[in-house]
Write an enzyme that holds these catalytic residues in place. Structure first.
Site, PDB file in Angstrom:
ATOM      1  N   HIS A 131       3.633  18.758  73.399  1.00  0.00           N
ATOM      2  CA  HIS A 131       4.294  18.950  74.692  1.00  0.00           C
ATOM      3  C   HIS A 131       4.027  17.801  75.666  1.00  0.00           C
ATOM      4  CE1 HIS A 131       0.346  20.877  75.825  1.00  0.00           C
ATOM      5  NE2 HIS A 131       0.627  20.289  76.975  1.00  0.00           N
ATOM      6  N   ASP A 161       1.135  22.374  67.925  1.00  0.00           N
ATOM      7  CA  ASP A 161       1.227  21.541  69.129  1.00  0.00           C
ATOM      8  C   ASP A 161       0.412  20.263  68.990  1.00  0.00           C
ATOM      9  OD1 ASP A 161       2.141  20.797  71.596  1.00  0.00           O
ATOM     10  OD2 ASP A 161       0.896  22.161  72.759  1.00  0.00           O
ATOM     11  N   SER A 240      -4.147  17.868  78.966  1.00  0.00           N
ATOM     12  CA  SER A 240      -3.559  18.221  77.672  1.00  0.00           C
ATOM     13  C   SER A 240      -3.633  17.055  76.695  1.00  0.00           C
ATOM     14  CB  SER A 240      -2.097  18.635  77.848  1.00  0.00           C
ATOM     15  OG  SER A 240      -1.989  19.869  78.485  1.00  0.00           O
TER      16      SER A 240
END
Length: 410
Positions: A131, A161, A240
């Site tokens: 993402h 992910d 992230s």
């Protein structure tokens, strides 16, 4: 008597100092740089790096050299300092550009998102989250010395992910790397350290503990990632893709998401475990995708509406609508539906009722399609799983040998 007490106290202090220093001297030197290679090898086939990207063996604690000026720090502080010194240069800042459309419907380049990543191979391979780079037309990777390189995508895996990027540093550049650690033997309460770029503040370090293990968390793609590590180390937008480290400076997880009502850290963050990340990274480097075994069948999420219409005795699980001819499901004895019906309002489609309902895989309950895909996430083609189905009010079990998918989609 007073003199004796003073001498005893001084002896105790001296003994404590000797023990403290001796303990630190016995710890092993970290091997963080053992995989560093010269840039001249960067054009080799990525298969040669497989042995470098598996979870590392258990190592000793990071040695802490106690200097006279460090006596003002506690042991915990010295440990934090050592981990940061060891790993911060291996953390990169990732910025993306995306292609948009202006008022005249002309394509224009716009700033996209930002996040973090970890250099896992000295040839310029970086692991991050999907993402972080989703929809990017250009990817820029910034190092600790301020240099910036354009990166490209080696491979992505939406189910976990995890994404692998590659950039090419100048010849002779020596990159510091982070090794994967052991995430299978973590304990709740164990100290963890996060390094990332929250809000663009490069190489910010936060500390915390493992707050929970084995968390199944649903991501923005409605995919459930199993066995996530929960931590209270502060994780904010921009973290992230960055590493979650143990006290040895090993990457035991990849920071992925937070639970928050405001969008900022609320002390509940989640990281993909290193065991999953290492397996995914190896597959992406070797095959360009993750090899997962599949059951060759078309499945439908069972719900109350379907259960009531078909007069079923359960309302959970996944309905086997169709199976591939001569596929592994048919060979195992699983039955497909035979009664065609139109299902859905916005995008109606034909499904087939009367088939088996998958309710468990290897004794783990399957209540939804998300559960089904989650339980097969780490299964390889060629592995055999035990599938429990509901048929005519009875539970039956069938061993199914998983097959290679024909493409990278579900």
């Amino acid at each position: 008597m007073i003199r004796t007490a003073v001498i005893s106290a001084a002896s105790a202090i001296l003994l404590t100092s000797i023990v403290f220093i001796t303990i630190n001297k016995k710890t092993a030197k970290p091997s963080n740089e053992q995989n560093i290679q010269e840039q001249g090898t960067q054009e080799q086939n990525s298969d040669s790096s497989m042995s470098e990207l598996v979870p590392a063996e258990e190592s000793s604690a990071i040695p802490i050299e106690v200097k006279s000026g460090d006596l003002k720090y506690s042991y915990d502080e010295l440990q934090n300092i050592s981990v940061y010194d060891l790993c911060n240069e291996s953390v990169v800042n990732i910025n993306t550009q995306v292609t948009g459309v202006n008022w005249f419907l002309e394509p224009v380049v716009e700033n996209g998102g930002s996040g973090s990543g970890s250099i896992i191979d000295s040839r310029g391979y970086v692991v991050t989250n999907v993402h972080v780079i989703n929809g990017a037309s250009k990817i820029y990777i910034s190092l600790s010395d301020g240099t910036q390189y354009e990166g490209f995508v080696v491979g992505t895996d939406i189910e976990s992910d995890i994404a692998v990027l590659k950039f090419t540093p100048p010849a002779g550049t020596v990159l510091k790397t982070i090794s994967f650690g052991d995430s299978d033997n973590l304990k709740v309460g164990q100290k963890v350290i996060a390094i990332g770029n929250p809000f663009g503040l490069e190489r910010t370090m936060t500390t915390g503990i493992v707050s929970g293990l084995g968390r199944p968390i649903q991501n923005s793609n409605n995919t459930i990632i199993r066995n996530m590590i929960q931590t209270d180390a502060s994780i904010n937008p921009g973290n992230s893709g960055g590493p979650l480290l143990d006290s040895n400076g090993r990457m035991i997880g990849i920071n992925t998401m937070i639970y928050s009502s405001s969008g900022n850290s609320a002390g509940v963050g989640f990281a993909v475990p290193a065991s999953t990340a290492a397996r995914v990274v190896n597959d992406l480097l070797e095959y360009g995708k993750v090899r997962r075994g599949i059951i060759q069948a078309n499945l439908v999420q069972l719900n109350n509406a379907i259960a009531n219409y078909a007069r079923l005795d359960i309302n959970y699980g996944v309905l086997v609508s169709q199976i591939t001819q001569n596929g592994n499901a048919e060979k195992a004895g699983i039955k497909a539906g035979t009664q065609p019906v139109r299902y859905g309002t916005r995008n109606p489609r034909t499904i087939y009722l009367g088939g088996d309902i998958i309710i468990a895989i290897n004794k783990d309950k399957v209540a939804s399609l998300a559960d089904y895909f989650s339980l097969l996430e780490d299964k390889r083609p060629g592995e055999t799983v035990t599938v429990t189905v509901r048929r005519n009010g009875k539970n039956l079990q069938f061993p199914v040998k998983l097959e290679e998918p024909q493409n990278n989609s579900r």
